[in-house]
Motif scaffolding. Structure first.
Motif, PDB file in Angstrom:
ATOM      1  N   PRO A 162     -11.220  -9.445  -5.471  1.00  0.00           N
ATOM      2  CA  PRO A 162     -11.719 -10.188  -4.310  1.00  0.00           C
ATOM      3  C   PRO A 162     -11.704  -9.357  -3.031  1.00  0.00           C
ATOM      4  N   ASP A 163     -12.421  -9.879  -2.014  1.00  0.00           N
ATOM      5  CA  ASP A 163     -12.436  -9.252  -0.684  1.00  0.00           C
ATOM      6  C   ASP A 163     -11.240  -9.704   0.142  1.00  0.00           C
ATOM      7  N   ILE A 164     -10.870 -10.959  -0.095  1.00  0.00           N
ATOM      8  CA  ILE A 164      -9.823 -11.586   0.720  1.00  0.00           C
ATOM      9  C   ILE A 164      -8.782 -12.179  -0.217  1.00  0.00           C
ATOM     10  N   ILE A 165      -7.509 -11.872   0.028  1.00  0.00           N
ATOM     11  CA  ILE A 165      -6.460 -12.487  -0.780  1.00  0.00           C
ATOM     12  C   ILE A 165      -5.535 -13.286   0.121  1.00  0.00           C
ATOM     13  N   PHE A 166      -5.204 -14.494  -0.335  1.00  0.00           N
ATOM     14  CA  PHE A 166      -4.280 -15.353   0.394  1.00  0.00           C
ATOM     15  C   PHE A 166      -2.957 -15.390  -0.356  1.00  0.00           C
ATOM     16  N   PHE A 167      -1.869 -15.263   0.390  1.00  0.00           N
ATOM     17  CA  PHE A 167      -0.541 -15.370  -0.226  1.00  0.00           C
ATOM     18  C   PHE A 167       0.193 -16.549   0.394  1.00  0.00           C
ATOM     19  N   ASP A 168       0.576 -17.502  -0.439  1.00  0.00           N
ATOM     20  CA  ASP A 168       1.302 -18.670   0.050  1.00  0.00           C
ATOM     21  C   ASP A 168       2.777 -18.478  -0.265  1.00  0.00           C
ATOM     22  N   GLU A 169       3.558 -18.136   0.747  1.00  0.00           N
ATOM     23  CA  GLU A 169       4.993 -17.919   0.594  1.00  0.00           C
ATOM     24  C   GLU A 169       5.315 -17.052  -0.626  1.00  0.00           C
ATOM     25  N   PRO A 170       4.877 -15.796  -0.605  1.00  0.00           N
ATOM     26  CA  PRO A 170       5.011 -14.975  -1.808  1.00  0.00           C
ATOM     27  C   PRO A 170       6.450 -14.699  -2.224  1.00  0.00           C
ATOM     28  N   THR A 171       7.398 -14.786  -1.292  1.00  0.00           N
ATOM     29  CA  THR A 171       8.781 -14.402  -1.641  1.00  0.00           C
ATOM     30  C   THR A 171       9.712 -15.602  -1.770  1.00  0.00           C
ATOM     31  N   THR A 172       9.201 -16.805  -1.513  1.00  0.00           N
ATOM     32  CA  THR A 172      10.063 -17.989  -1.577  1.00  0.00           C
ATOM     33  C   THR A 172      10.595 -18.194  -2.987  1.00  0.00           C
ATOM     34  N   GLY A 173      11.883 -18.429  -3.079  1.00  0.00           N
ATOM     35  CA  GLY A 173      12.485 -18.714  -4.386  1.00  0.00           C
ATOM     36  C   GLY A 173      12.876 -17.474  -5.170  1.00  0.00           C
ATOM     37  N   LEU A 174      12.741 -16.300  -4.540  1.00  0.00           N
ATOM     38  CA  LEU A 174      13.129 -15.065  -5.237  1.00  0.00           C
ATOM     39  C   LEU A 174      14.375 -14.478  -4.592  1.00  0.00           C
ATOM     40  N   ASP A 175      15.147 -13.719  -5.367  1.00  0.00           N
ATOM     41  CA  ASP A 175      16.297 -13.053  -4.753  1.00  0.00           C
ATOM     42  C   ASP A 175      15.777 -11.918  -3.856  1.00  0.00           C
ATOM     43  N   PRO A 176      16.611 -11.437  -2.917  1.00  0.00           N
ATOM     44  CA  PRO A 176      16.116 -10.470  -1.912  1.00  0.00           C
ATOM     45  C   PRO A 176      15.506  -9.213  -2.528  1.00  0.00           C
ATOM     46  N   ILE A 177      16.076  -8.776  -3.654  1.00  0.00           N
ATOM     47  CA  ILE A 177      15.555  -7.542  -4.259  1.00  0.00           C
ATOM     48  C   ILE A 177      14.181  -7.801  -4.878  1.00  0.00           C
ATOM     49  N   MET A 178      14.094  -8.891  -5.638  1.00  0.00           N
ATOM     50  CA  MET A 178      12.799  -9.226  -6.241  1.00  0.00           C
ATOM     51  C   MET A 178      11.766  -9.514  -5.152  1.00  0.00           C
ATOM     52  N   ALA A 179      12.215 -10.148  -4.055  1.00  0.00           N
ATOM     53  CA  ALA A 179      11.307 -10.415  -2.938  1.00  0.00           C
ATOM     54  C   ALA A 179      10.739  -9.109  -2.404  1.00  0.00           C
ATOM     55  N   ASP A 180      11.594  -8.093  -2.300  1.00  0.00           N
ATOM     56  CA  ASP A 180      11.128  -6.821  -1.783  1.00  0.00           C
ATOM     57  C   ASP A 180      10.177  -6.129  -2.753  1.00  0.00           C
ATOM     58  N   VAL A 181      10.465  -6.290  -4.046  1.00  0.00           N
ATOM     59  CA  VAL A 181       9.562  -5.732  -5.060  1.00  0.00           C
ATOM     60  C   VAL A 181       8.167  -6.345  -4.913  1.00  0.00           C
ATOM     61  N   ILE A 182       8.138  -7.678  -4.744  1.00  0.00           N
ATOM     62  CA  ILE A 182       6.850  -8.363  -4.574  1.00  0.00           C
ATOM     63  C   ILE A 182       6.164  -7.892  -3.287  1.00  0.00           C
ATOM     64  N   ASN A 183       6.955  -7.765  -2.214  1.00  0.00           N
ATOM     65  CA  ASN A 183       6.383  -7.266  -0.963  1.00  0.00           C
ATOM     66  C   ASN A 183       5.732  -5.902  -1.152  1.00  0.00           C
ATOM     67  N   ASP A 184       6.468  -5.010  -1.844  1.00  0.00           N
ATOM     68  CA  ASP A 184       5.927  -3.665  -2.104  1.00  0.00           C
ATOM     69  C   ASP A 184       4.623  -3.735  -2.881  1.00  0.00           C
ATOM     70  N   LEU A 185       4.610  -4.612  -3.893  1.00  0.00           N
ATOM     71  CA  LEU A 185       3.403  -4.756  -4.711  1.00  0.00           C
ATOM     72  C   LEU A 185       2.225  -5.229  -3.872  1.00  0.00           C
ATOM     73  N   ILE A 186       2.503  -6.190  -2.999  1.00  0.00           N
ATOM     74  CA  ILE A 186       1.435  -6.714  -2.147  1.00  0.00           C
ATOM     75  C   ILE A 186       0.894  -5.608  -1.253  1.00  0.00           C
ATOM     76  N   VAL A 187       1.818  -4.862  -0.611  1.00  0.00           N
ATOM     77  CA  VAL A 187       1.390  -3.780   0.282  1.00  0.00           C
ATOM     78  C   VAL A 187       0.565  -2.747  -0.486  1.00  0.00           C
ATOM     79  N   GLU A 188       1.050  -2.396  -1.678  1.00  0.00           N
ATOM     80  CA  GLU A 188       0.353  -1.414  -2.518  1.00  0.00           C
ATOM     81  C   GLU A 188      -1.060  -1.885  -2.881  1.00  0.00           C
ATOM     82  N   CYS A 189      -1.124  -3.119  -3.379  1.00  0.00           N
ATOM     83  CA  CYS A 189      -2.413  -3.663  -3.816  1.00  0.00           C
ATOM     84  C   CYS A 189      -3.393  -3.702  -2.656  1.00  0.00           C
ATOM     85  N   VAL A 190      -2.889  -4.152  -1.505  1.00  0.00           N
ATOM     86  CA  VAL A 190      -3.755  -4.289  -0.350  1.00  0.00           C
ATOM     87  C   VAL A 190      -4.278  -2.927   0.088  1.00  0.00           C
ATOM     88  N   ARG A 191      -3.383  -1.933   0.089  1.00  0.00           N
ATOM     89  CA  ARG A 191      -3.779  -0.597   0.518  1.00  0.00           C
ATOM     90  C   ARG A 191      -4.786   0.004  -0.459  1.00  0.00           C
TER      91      ARG A 191
END
Lengths: 258, 257
Positions: A162-191
């Motif tokens: 897609p051209d546009i991706i929406f993330f609805d609370e991508p880290t909610t319900g995850l532990d801090p480490i997994m949250a950061d992993v997801i954040n990294d993935l999002i940044v990577e994918c977007v870049r």
């Protein structure tokens, strides 16, 4: 000449019954930009996303995607518009009747008529992109952990390119480490994909990692918008209270006492 | 004052629900006619609605037919009219009991399951996810269920009618000493084409009601587990009432004296 904004909202209002949720939202997202909308629980962040996606219809206001007014589009144009979107839902919203790989390639198979074996190959490739092994492909969503579900949800959101991706609370319900992993993935994918993203969250660590621009939603309006670097010296009492997570300040939480 | 407010609120809510249902039904019909068609989903739903309902529908019909035969025998003894028993059994089963009881049993099994499944998809945002993946939830979820209901209920009712008549036959020949040959001849003589056609029309209508109620209540459910529970109950109750109402309307229309 200025470039046409990817997403442009002006005066968007939405209410449910007598409860006003969005009270004139103005927002602009440029192409390739990552906007993070912060705000407390129940301030209408999800409603805002659903209005942009076309899942909800606002009462008034204007929403433009690539300069086209989506509220005045025909059914067919809307459908074409929807193909530009990807979305990662809060609870991942995986289809629990389908195995993981069919979830990931759902849009490719159902909406674009891709053959099953080709779709499966792409699904496995997308799963590897988000750090999941190929043998996850045949599992069912109820066999996955919360972090894995989010990864599969992310793989599904990027599968249709897609051209546009929406993330609805991508880290909610995850532990801090997994949250950061997801954040990294999002940044990577977007870049890597060069897409425009809109994220809603109340997790400031996540916001700082993902965002180019930050906007704060409060009482149905965007009360502040600026670059990520400015968020710490916004001179806005509301923003300060939110990012530091203080109970005292101009934002009064509706505590149910009476 | 309070009384009028309550009546007014109830009326408004009922009208709003009726309007929502009408829009839902109209949307569904519109999508039945337009591609893409999800044939695999239709097949799956036909299995769920039809094939897996066979045991419960079959047993219902068997027991009802048998009990009916016994009652009619006891009742008609007083008028020396045992010979009309075969006729009454077949007419009662084919015209009314087969489709109605079959429809109610399937409604109990299927409307609730549909409402729970679609309701859970609604509250876990899976329906929104379908839309974002450019797949129309009406086409993917609702239409296959409606078509499967429309097609499989008549087939189920054919089975139910046959087993119901057979239940009566068993009681008549094994318990009450009827001659099997005579009983079957009497059965066939009294059965008319209208009976069978009306039975199948009823079944088709009930099939649509069952799927429509399951999908509608599931689709409009909200508020987590409790909301899904409410949707499930409402689906079954409204399917029951609508089946009985539709049955009455069809019976009055078809069988005018």
């Amino acid at each position: 000449m200025t470039q046409t904004p990817k997403i442009e909202l002006a005066g968007v209002k939405k209410r449910f019954g007598s409860k006003v949720v969005l009270d004139g939202v103005d927002l602009t997202v440029l192409k390739g930009e990552s906007l993070v909308v912060i705000g407390g629980s129940g301030t209408g962040k999800s409603v805002l996303l659903k209005c942009i996606l076309g899942l909800l219809r606002p009462e008034s206001g204007m929403i433009r995607i690539d300069g086209k007014d989506v509220l005045r589009q025909s059914h067919k144009e809307r459908k074409a518009q929807m193909a530009k979107f990807g979305m990662l839902f809060q609870g991942a919203a995986l289809f629990d009747s389908l195995p993981v790989w069919e979830n990931v390639s759902f849009g490719l198979m159902k909406a674009r008529g891709m053959k099953r074996n080709e779709a499966k190959e792409i699904a496995i490739e997308k799963l590897q992109r988000v750090g999941l092994a190929a043998d996850v492909a045949n599992l069912h969503p109820d066999e996955l952990s919360g972090g894995m579900k989010k990864r599969v949800g992310l793989a599904r959101a990027i599968a249709t390119e897609p051209d546009i991706i929406f993330f609805d609370e991508p880290t909610t319900g995850l532990d801090p480490i997994m949250a950061d992993v997801i954040n990294d993935l999002i940044v990577e994918c977007v870049r890597d994909l060069g897409v425009t993203t809109v994220t809603i969250t109340h997790d400031m660590a996540s916001a700082r990692k993902i965002a180019d621009q930050v906007a704060m939603l409060y009482q149905g309006k965007i009360i502040w918008q600026g670059a990520k670097e400015q968020v710490d010296n916004s001179n806005n009492a509301y923003v300060d209270q939110f990012i530091h997570g203080r109970a005292d300040g101009p934002i009064k939480m509706a505590v149910r006492s009476a | 004052m309070n009384f009028f407010a309550t009546v007014g609120r109830f009326t408004l809510e009922a009208l709003a629900a009726l309007g929502r249902l009408a829009i839902f039904a109209a949307n569904s019909v519109r999508h039945v006619l337009q591609p893409p068609f999800f044939l695999k989903n239709i097949g799956q739903q036909m299995m769920v609605i039809g094939y897996y309902s066979l045991p419960v529908v079959g047993l219902t019909a068997l027991f009802t037919g048998a009990a009916l035969a016994q009652q009619i025998y006891v009742g008609s003894e007083r008028f020396n009219a045992e010979s009309t028993m075969a006729a009454v059994v077949v007419i009662a089963i084919v015209r009314e009991l087969g489709p109605v009881l079959g429809g109610l049993m399937v409604a109990g099994r299927v409307s609730s399951a549909m409402a729970a499944e679609i309701g859970t998809m609604r509250v876990t945002e899976q329906i929104d996810a379908l839309v974002t993946l450019s797949t129309d939830p009406y086409k993917y979820l609702v239409v296959p269920r409606l078509l499967a209901g429309l097609v499989t209920l008549p087939l189920l009712v054919i089975v139910a009618n046959t087993i119901g008549v057979f239940g009566g036959f068993l009681v008549a020949t094994q318990r009450l000493g009827f001659n099997p040959g005579n009983y079957l001849v009497a059965t066939m003589n009294f059965l008319e084409t209208t009976d069978i056609v009306s039975s199948l029309v009823k079944a088709g209508v009930f099939g649509v009601i069952i799927s429509l109620m399951g999908c509608y209540h599931g689709y409009h459910s909200s508020g987590g587990a409790q909301g899904v529970g409410r949707a499930t109950t409402n689906a079954v109750v409204s399917a029951f009432i609508l089946i009985l109402l539709a049955n009455l309307i069809i019976t009055i229309t078809v069988f005018q004296s």
